[in-house]
Structures are given as structure tokens and as C-alpha cells.
Write an enzyme that holds these catalytic residues in place. Sequence first.
Site, PDB file in Angstrom:
ATOM      1  N   GLY A   1      27.834 -47.107   4.148  1.00  0.00           N
ATOM      2  CA  GLY A   1      28.762 -46.556   3.148  1.00  0.00           C
ATOM      3  C   GLY A   1      29.887 -47.501   2.774  1.00  0.00           C
TER       4      GLY A   1
ATOM      5  N   ASP B   1      18.874 -53.012   6.322  1.00  0.00           N
ATOM      6  CA  ASP B   1      20.058 -52.779   7.142  1.00  0.00           C
ATOM      7  C   ASP B   1      20.956 -54.028   7.195  1.00  0.00           C
ATOM      8  OD1 ASP B   1      21.797 -51.781   9.004  1.00  0.00           O
ATOM      9  OD2 ASP B   1      20.267 -51.229  10.469  1.00  0.00           O
TER      10      ASP B   1
ATOM     11  N   ASP C   1      26.354 -44.758  12.250  1.00  0.00           N
ATOM     12  CA  ASP C   1      25.209 -44.040  12.825  1.00  0.00           C
ATOM     13  C   ASP C   1      25.556 -42.635  13.330  1.00  0.00           C
ATOM     14  OD1 ASP C   1      24.071 -46.461  12.367  1.00  0.00           O
ATOM     15  OD2 ASP C   1      23.353 -46.775  14.404  1.00  0.00           O
TER      16      ASP C   1
HETATM   17  C1  GLA Z   1      21.631 -49.671  12.679  1.00  0.00           C
HETATM   18  C2  GLA Z   1      21.224 -48.531  11.766  1.00  0.00           C
HETATM   19  C3  GLA Z   1      20.398 -47.543  12.568  1.00  0.00           C
HETATM   20  C4  GLA Z   1      19.176 -48.257  13.145  1.00  0.00           C
HETATM   21  C5  GLA Z   1      19.617 -49.439  13.992  1.00  0.00           C
HETATM   22  C6  GLA Z   1      18.432 -50.297  14.427  1.00  0.00           C
HETATM   23  O1  GLA Z   1      22.481 -49.251  13.692  1.00  0.00           O
HETATM   24  O2  GLA Z   1      22.352 -47.906  11.215  1.00  0.00           O
HETATM   25  O3  GLA Z   1      19.996 -46.462  11.745  1.00  0.00           O
HETATM   26  O4  GLA Z   1      18.353 -48.678  12.084  1.00  0.00           O
HETATM   27  O5  GLA Z   1      20.497 -50.283  13.270  1.00  0.00           O
HETATM   28  O6  GLA Z   1      18.812 -51.440  15.113  1.00  0.00           O
END
Ligand code: GLA
Length: 518
Positions: free
Chosen positions: A319, A280, A340
Site C-alpha cells: 500500500g 512483491d 502482512d
Molecule cells: C511478503 C508478502 C507476503 C509473502 C511473503 C513471502 O511478506 O507480503 O504476502 O508473499 O513476502 O516471502
Amino acid sequence: MKPEDFILGPRVSRRSALRALASTPVLLLGASDLAAQTNLTGYWVLLISNNDGTFRKSFLYLQQSGSTLTGKIVQGQHAISNGTFRDGRLHFEVVTHYAYQTYRTVYTGRLQGGKIEMQVRRNGGSARTGTAHRTTREAMLPPKPLPLPELRDLPDNGLVRTPPMGWNSWNKFAGRVDDKIVRSVADAMVASGMHKAGYEYINIDDTWEGERDKNGRITSNKKFPDMKALCDYVHSKGLKIGIYSGPGPETCGGYVASFGHEQQDANTYAEWGFDYLKYDWCSAGRIYKNTEMRPVYQKMGEALLKCGRPIVFSLCQYGEDNVWGWGAKVSGNLWRTTGDIKDNWKRMDEIGFSQFAIQHYIRPGHWNDPDMLEIGNGGMTSDEYRTHMSLWCLLAAPLLAGNDLANMSEDTKQILMNREVIAIDQDPAAHPAQLASYVRDQVVAYRKLADGSTAVCLFNRGDHAEEIGLEWSAVGVEGREIQARDLWKHEAVSVSNVHYSTTVPTHGVVMLKVKATA
Ligand code: GLA
């Protein structure tokens, strides 16, 4: 990334929390300095215990004028409002909006001996306490970027030839996930029939991380006492297990991430027995440009290929930088295509129906990921959840359930375990889904399947039940006779060989599998 994470700031280990405090200049004040001391203007570092042996660290910039406080939470540049400081007590609020939800975080504190004892409460929830100390602007600066690898096309790791299926902890449990929950979900995946229906990966998302040991090796925090034992347990159920990190110094939740430790972390995950990594971007955005995402992800892609264990590589950078064009080249198996998801119709609808333009990038082993499922989390109606499932399956999206598998209603089970709909998701041909028509709130979309038949969805995004129709030729189905099967009713539907129309409930779907005989 969630706004509350920005607001509360990154999590840090106890040791680095103490280190941050030790490097804070101690001011010895005379009487004449007292007035200055009681002016809060300046940079502050706030440390809040996560109750798992780690601390969440955030930086505040406060400006005091009389009894009025203004300023910002430095991560995310969120302005503070309604700020006051009177008789040694301060109060301020931060309001953010994300995915049609509003977050109001209230900070109250008391200045004592140059420190602020702070209480933080989000959306009226329970208070978390912490201490803020003065710091400098320099202390907030991110580390310098690391050298990046020369771009090259990495080999395909050969994994997930059909979209990965499993569960991820974030949507339901967020920071509450622990060893016990993961085991109970693994048990439930088998007991509920989810495993038999095709679900396989049990993925731990953010907040498992502890600090690095003296050799730089990542450890898990108190919520996860023994990662190897947990992997063994999940494997003993015939399932696979996933973990989470990121290329920056901190994850989105502020825990320790893989910056500068990519190969070491990949090796540790392999030793523990992990089969899947979600990686991430988050704090990497403070160090690298968005246009440097490909080499940054290539670095972990290379590390995973070298770690000695097959590990699915899931890219999470929302993305950006047209990831669908290069995700497979860094050995990525799936890549998030948006920010998200949330457990509400508007956000699910917005994400799901925005995916058709990039469908031609999917192919076996390499999938667009419109984020995890919210089915069963309670924020949508059953029709809306059926739309969520149908749309994700039509798109050949990864199916990562995001609910508590140990406590599922019959309705949730029927939606998540509809094998006829799952078969569309898992169709080995991985042809792109296409739009046939998009008229007001009525969407007709389809996908050609490996056996020559066609999956067709009639979606009603509107607020009233509506009659939706199509000419079969619009979805490339033509012949003397047409057989159609309703994949939610599990029955044949009698249709003419020219057109079809039916009533679709508000926010609902009719999903068919259709075959023509010449
Ligand atoms: C981001 C990701 C989520 C999740 C959170 C965790 O927002 O996009 O899917 O993994 O971090 O902190």
C-alpha cells in the site's frame, strides 16, 4: 515482509553461494596475526542451506570488545543483543516485533579456521546450520538501478471482473510449500466444494525459485521438479494456477526474483502455463525509491501484456505510494493495501477496518487487496473468522484462502463456503463499501448491490457481547416494508421499517441483505 526473513537474510543459489565464498579474501596468517584473527570485528556473510538446492544469504556486522559482541544483522538493521565470544564460541540474539508477534532468533557458533560454523534457532524451533565467512562492506551493496520506462497508462487486461477467488500457499505453508502440497490443495479445492463455491486460483507464493540457467532463464528448485507438469495438473482439475516473484534481485524470502529479467520471466511463466502473478516489492526497496514504484511495476505490467497468455497481475508493495491511485494504470488487477496479515484478531481487525477510506478506488478488474485470508489457521475464534470473511466480502476484497484445504473443519468449510456471503463479495456492481456509524467498538457498514438491495454488517470489535442498532435510513434503505435476510443464519429476519437492533457477540458480526419495498 516478515522480520524473520530480514534476520535470516535472502536466499541464494548454491552456485552464487560458492561464488560469494570464492570472492572472499583468503587470509594467510602468521603467529602475530592470531590475536587479530580471533577478533570477530568486521563484516560476515552467512549461508544457510534451504534444503531445496538453494542457500539463504545474510550479512552480519560484528564488533567485538573483550568477550562482548555487539553489531547488527545488516538486512533490516536489526541490532544483536546478549552477544558473547569466549574460547572460540559465540552467542547472540536478535529480537524483532511484527504484527503483535515477537520473534527471538538465537545464533550460536564456533570459530574454526577463520570461518564460523553457525546454528540459528528462531522462537525455540529446530536449528538450522550454516557457515559464515568474512566479507567486505562492498560485497553487500545492491546492484545499480535499471533504466525505468516512461510512464504511460497500460491497457486493462480484461481479467477478474469480480474479485479473484482462490488459495495461496503463504499463510499456512510459507517455505514448506512444494509440488505435492500444491497438488493436494488443488484436489481438495475440487473435492471440498470450494471450486463450486467460486474459488479458482491455486497460487504458489515465495520459495519455489531455483537459480537462473546459463541463458538467464529462471528454474524452479528441488521442491518443484516440473512446473509445466504442475500447471497441467492444476488445469486438468478445471482450476487456474498462480506464481510469485518481485522486481528486486531477491524475493522477500531471499530467493531469486525478476530484476533485469522481467520479460524473460513473464515469458517463462506463460510457457509453463501460469495464470496469475503476485509481484512483491521487497528487495527492490534497496535499489529504487518508493516514488519509483509505478514505473517499476509498469515494466512487469508491459511484460505480462506481451507474454502471450492472460495473466492476472497482483501488486504487492504493502500500500505504499498510494498504489490505489495508479495500480490499474500499470495493468494491475489487485494491489495490496497494507503490510502482512497474521492469524490473530488484532492484526486482522487493524487491517480490515482501515480499508473504508480507499473503497472508492475499486472497480471491476481492479481491486484493493487487504491480504489473504487466515480462516481455518487456528489463531482466531469462529466469530472472529466470520468477521474476517464478512468484512473482506463487504469490501469486495480478493478471497484467497490461506489454510490447508485438504484438512478443514466443518466450521472452516461453512465460513469459507458461505455462498450468500460470497455473493456479496462477487457482486458485479463493485460499489464501494461505506461506514454508516462508528461508535466505540460498534461499526455499522454497508454496500449497495447490483440488484438494488444492500448488504449491511453490524460488527462488534469490543470484548463483550453488545446490542448494536441502526436506523435503516443510515444505510440508504427506506420504504414501506423492509425485508432482511441474515446471511450467516440463512434465514429471514423480521424487522420494522425504521430501525433494527440485535445482540452481536464479542468480535462477531451480523450480516444482512436488506431490500426495501416502496
Ligand atoms: C511478503 C508478502 C507476503 C509473502 C511473503 C513471502 O511478506 O507480503 O504476502 O508473499 O513476502 O516471502
